[in-house]
Design a protein around this motif. Structure first.
Motif, mmCIF file in Angstrom:
data_model
loop_
_atom_site.group_PDB
_atom_site.id
_atom_site.type_symbol
_atom_site.label_atom_id
_atom_site.label_comp_id
_atom_site.label_asym_id
_atom_site.label_seq_id
_atom_site.Cartn_x
_atom_site.Cartn_y
_atom_site.Cartn_z
ATOM 1 N N GLY A 99 -27.201 -41.437 -28.590
ATOM 2 C CA GLY A 99 -28.185 -42.239 -27.868
ATOM 3 C C GLY A 99 -28.791 -41.524 -26.683
ATOM 4 N N SER A 100 -28.822 -42.241 -25.555
ATOM 5 C CA SER A 100 -29.543 -41.720 -24.387
ATOM 6 C C SER A 100 -28.909 -40.439 -23.842
ATOM 7 N N MET A 101 -27.586 -40.297 -23.988
ATOM 8 C CA MET A 101 -26.963 -39.074 -23.462
ATOM 9 C C MET A 101 -27.382 -37.866 -24.291
ATOM 10 N N ALA A 102 -27.360 -38.036 -25.621
ATOM 11 C CA ALA A 102 -27.725 -36.935 -26.508
ATOM 12 C C ALA A 102 -29.172 -36.509 -26.229
ATOM 13 N N LYS A 103 -30.025 -37.519 -26.004
ATOM 14 C CA LYS A 103 -31.437 -37.243 -25.756
ATOM 15 C C LYS A 103 -31.622 -36.518 -24.417
ATOM 16 N N ARG A 104 -30.978 -37.091 -23.390
ATOM 17 C CA ARG A 104 -31.169 -36.545 -22.040
ATOM 18 C C ARG A 104 -30.717 -35.102 -21.943
ATOM 19 N N LEU A 105 -29.584 -34.791 -22.626
ATOM 20 C CA LEU A 105 -28.992 -33.462 -22.479
ATOM 21 C C LEU A 105 -29.312 -32.547 -23.666
ATOM 22 N N GLY A 106 -30.114 -33.036 -24.610
ATOM 23 C CA GLY A 106 -30.455 -32.210 -25.771
ATOM 24 C C GLY A 106 -29.242 -31.877 -26.622
ATOM 25 N N MET A 107 -28.313 -32.818 -26.721
ATOM 26 C CA MET A 107 -27.095 -32.575 -27.517
ATOM 27 C C MET A 107 -27.257 -33.209 -28.891
ATOM 28 N N GLU A 108 -26.601 -32.640 -29.875
ATOM 29 C CA GLU A 108 -26.624 -33.240 -31.199
ATOM 30 C C GLU A 108 -25.754 -34.487 -31.192
ATOM 31 N N GLU A 109 -26.239 -35.567 -31.794
ATOM 32 C CA GLU A 109 -25.439 -36.802 -31.846
ATOM 33 C C GLU A 109 -24.146 -36.534 -32.591
ATOM 34 N N GLY A 110 -23.054 -37.009 -32.058
ATOM 35 C CA GLY A 110 -21.758 -36.820 -32.716
ATOM 36 C C GLY A 110 -20.955 -35.674 -32.115
ATOM 37 N N THR A 111 -21.546 -34.909 -31.202
ATOM 38 C CA THR A 111 -20.798 -33.823 -30.556
ATOM 39 C C THR A 111 -19.644 -34.433 -29.747
ATOM 40 N N PRO A 112 -18.395 -33.987 -30.024
ATOM 41 C CA PRO A 112 -17.283 -34.553 -29.245
ATOM 42 C C PRO A 112 -17.401 -34.156 -27.776
ATOM 43 N N LEU A 113 -17.062 -35.073 -26.883
ATOM 44 C CA LEU A 113 -17.103 -34.770 -25.454
ATOM 45 C C LEU A 113 -15.724 -34.243 -25.037
ATOM 46 N N PRO A 114 -15.685 -33.400 -24.012
ATOM 47 C CA PRO A 114 -14.392 -32.819 -23.607
ATOM 48 C C PRO A 114 -13.376 -33.871 -23.165
ATOM 49 N N ARG A 115 -13.861 -35.012 -22.692
ATOM 50 C CA ARG A 115 -12.996 -36.142 -22.333
ATOM 51 C C ARG A 115 -13.895 -37.376 -22.286
ATOM 52 N N PRO A 116 -13.313 -38.573 -22.324
ATOM 53 C CA PRO A 116 -14.179 -39.751 -22.248
ATOM 54 C C PRO A 116 -14.956 -39.734 -20.934
ATOM 55 N N ILE A 117 -16.226 -40.050 -21.019
ATOM 56 C CA ILE A 117 -17.082 -40.048 -19.833
ATOM 57 C C ILE A 117 -17.513 -41.486 -19.543
ATOM 58 N N VAL A 118 -17.320 -41.905 -18.294
ATOM 59 C CA VAL A 118 -17.728 -43.249 -17.880
ATOM 60 C C VAL A 118 -18.993 -43.108 -17.036
ATOM 61 N N GLU A 119 -20.023 -43.888 -17.365
ATOM 62 C CA GLU A 119 -21.253 -43.843 -16.557
ATOM 63 C C GLU A 119 -21.740 -45.261 -16.312
ATOM 64 N N PHE A 120 -22.639 -45.400 -15.353
ATOM 65 C CA PHE A 120 -23.103 -46.727 -14.949
ATOM 66 C C PHE A 120 -24.617 -46.807 -15.007
ATOM 67 N N SER A 121 -25.112 -47.939 -15.545
ATOM 68 C CA SER A 121 -26.542 -48.234 -15.456
ATOM 69 C C SER A 121 -26.687 -49.484 -14.612
ATOM 70 N N TYR A 122 -27.766 -49.537 -13.845
ATOM 71 C CA TYR A 122 -28.054 -50.732 -13.053
ATOM 72 C C TYR A 122 -28.733 -51.749 -13.965
ATOM 73 N N LYS A 123 -28.131 -52.966 -14.039
ATOM 74 C CA LYS A 123 -28.644 -53.997 -14.941
ATOM 75 C C LYS A 123 -29.941 -54.578 -14.388
ATOM 76 N N ASP A 124 -31.047 -54.099 -14.937
ATOM 77 C CA ASP A 124 -32.353 -54.623 -14.540
ATOM 78 C C ASP A 124 -33.339 -54.324 -15.668
ATOM 79 N N ASP A 125 -33.644 -55.381 -16.437
ATOM 80 C CA ASP A 125 -34.507 -55.208 -17.601
ATOM 81 C C ASP A 125 -35.861 -54.620 -17.227
ATOM 82 N N ALA A 126 -36.406 -55.083 -16.086
ATOM 83 C CA ALA A 126 -37.742 -54.618 -15.694
ATOM 84 C C ALA A 126 -37.742 -53.111 -15.465
ATOM 85 N N LEU A 127 -36.610 -52.570 -15.040
ATOM 86 C CA LEU A 127 -36.514 -51.126 -14.791
ATOM 87 C C LEU A 127 -35.958 -50.374 -16.000
#
Ligand code: UDP
Length: 253
Positions: A99-127
Motif C-alpha cells: 500500500g502507501s508504504m510501498a508506494k512512498r518508498l518505491g518498495m515492491e509489495e510483499g517485501t519483508p520488513l526487518p521488524r514490525p513497523i508501527v506508524e500513525f496517521s492523523y484521522k481526518d478525512d478532509a486531509l
C-alpha cells in the motif's frame, strides 16, 4: 422495539446509544468505501462478516489479556461495546511493505520488513488521514509520550496475536490498522483497542497462492469481496460457508 438514538455514523459502521451508560451498540453496514470514499459500493453480507470477525479477534485478544472495547455480539450486524474516547490516530502495523508504504518508498509489495513497523496517521478525512510523526502527536496534544509508548506496546501485541492466528490458517498478515480509545475507571485512565479488526482494516494474503483476502479486492477490483471475507471466516471457523446470504432470502419448496 424502540428506535435507538444514533450517536455517530461512519463509512462502514453506525454507533447507537447502548442500553447502559458507558456502552454503545456498533452496527456493521454493508457499505464499502476506498480512496477516502471516492469509490463506494454496497456488498451484501460484508457487515455480517465483519461483525463476526471483529468479535472473533477482539475476544481472542481479551483472552490473552489485551483490553478491547468489545462486550458481546447482539445479533448478525450489531455488537455491544464500551464507549471510549477515540484517540484521533490510525495506528498502523506493518510486517511486509504494501500500500502507501510501498508506494512512498518505491518498495515492491510483499517485501519483508526487518521488524514490525508501527506508524500513525492523523484521522481526518478532509486531509486524507496524513502520516504524522510522534513529534506532531505530542506537540498537538493528541496523545502523550506515555500514551504512545502504551499504544505501540498494545499494537505489537495485537500484531503478534493476529499474525499467529492468521498463520495458523495459511494467511499472511501483511499489515493492519487499529484505533485506540481511552476509558476511565474512576480517575484511572486506560487505553484499549476500539473500533473494529476485520479484513476491511488488514491486508491478508493467502500464504500459498498470494490471493488477497482483504479490502484490496475491492480497492483494486480483484473479484468478489464477500467471497474473500467468507474465505477468511470459514478458515477461522467463525462462520459456515454460505451463512452470509441473509439479504437474499431463497424460497424453500
Ligand atoms: N487502513 C485502514 N483505514 C485507513 C487506512 C489504512 O484500515 O483509512 C489499513 C489498510 O487496510 C492496510 C493498512 O491500514 O491494512 C495500511 O494501509 P496503507 O497505509 O498502506 O494505506 P492504503 O494503501 O490502504 O491507502
Amino acid at each position: 422495539m424502540a428506535r435507538r438514538k444514533l450517536v455517530y455514523e461512519g463509512k462502514a459502521k453506525i454507533l447507537y446509544e447502548g442500553p447502559e451508560p458507558g456502552t454503545l451498540v456498533q452496527y456493521f453496514k454493508d457499505d464499502a468505501t476506498a480512496f477516502n470514499a471516492e469509490k463506494k459500493a454496497t456488498i451484501d453480507g460484508k457487515g455480517v462478516l465483519n461483525n463476526r470477525l471483529s468479535e472473533f479477534f477482539m475476544n481472542g485478544l481479551q483472552r490473552i489479556g489485551v483490553p478491547t472495547h468489545f462486550i458481546r455480539r447482539l445479533n448478525m450486524r450489531e455488537q455491544l461495546i464500551r464507549q471510549v474516547e477515540i484517540i484521533p490516530l490510525e495506528v498502523i502495523v506493518r510486517n511486509f511493505a504494501a500500500g502507501s508504504m510501498a508506494k512512498r518508498l518505491g518498495m515492491e509489495e510483499g517485501t519483508p520488513l526487518p521488524r514490525p513497523i508501527v506508524e500513525f496517521s492523523y484521522k481526518d478525512d478532509a486531509l486524507g488521514d496524513p502520516l504524522v510523526p510522534e513529534e506532531y502527536i505530542i506537540a498537538f496534544g493528541w496523545a502523550t509520550q506515555q500514551d504512545l509508548d502504551d499504544i505501540v506496546a498494545l499494537a505489537l501485541r495485537v500484531n503478534d496475536f493476529m499474525a499467529g492466528v492468521m498463520h495458523g490458517v495459511g494467511i499472511k498478515l501483511v499489515d493492519f490498522k487499529i484505533e485506540i480509545g481511552r476509558v476511565w475507571d474512576n480517575d484511572f485512565m486506560r487505553l484499549i483497542v476500539a473500533d473494529e479488526i476485520s479484513p476491511d482494516s488488514c491486508r491478508l494474503w493467502d500464504i500459498e497462492t498470494g490471493r488477497k483476502l482483504d479490502k484490496d479486492v475491492f480497492r483494486r477490483d480483484l473479484g468478489d469481496l464477500a467471497d474473500a471475507y467468507t474465505e477468511v471466516a470459514t478458515r477461522l471457523g467463525v462462520m459456515p460457508k454460505n451463512a452470509t446470504n441473509i439479504t437474499k432470502p431463497t424460497l424453500i419448496n
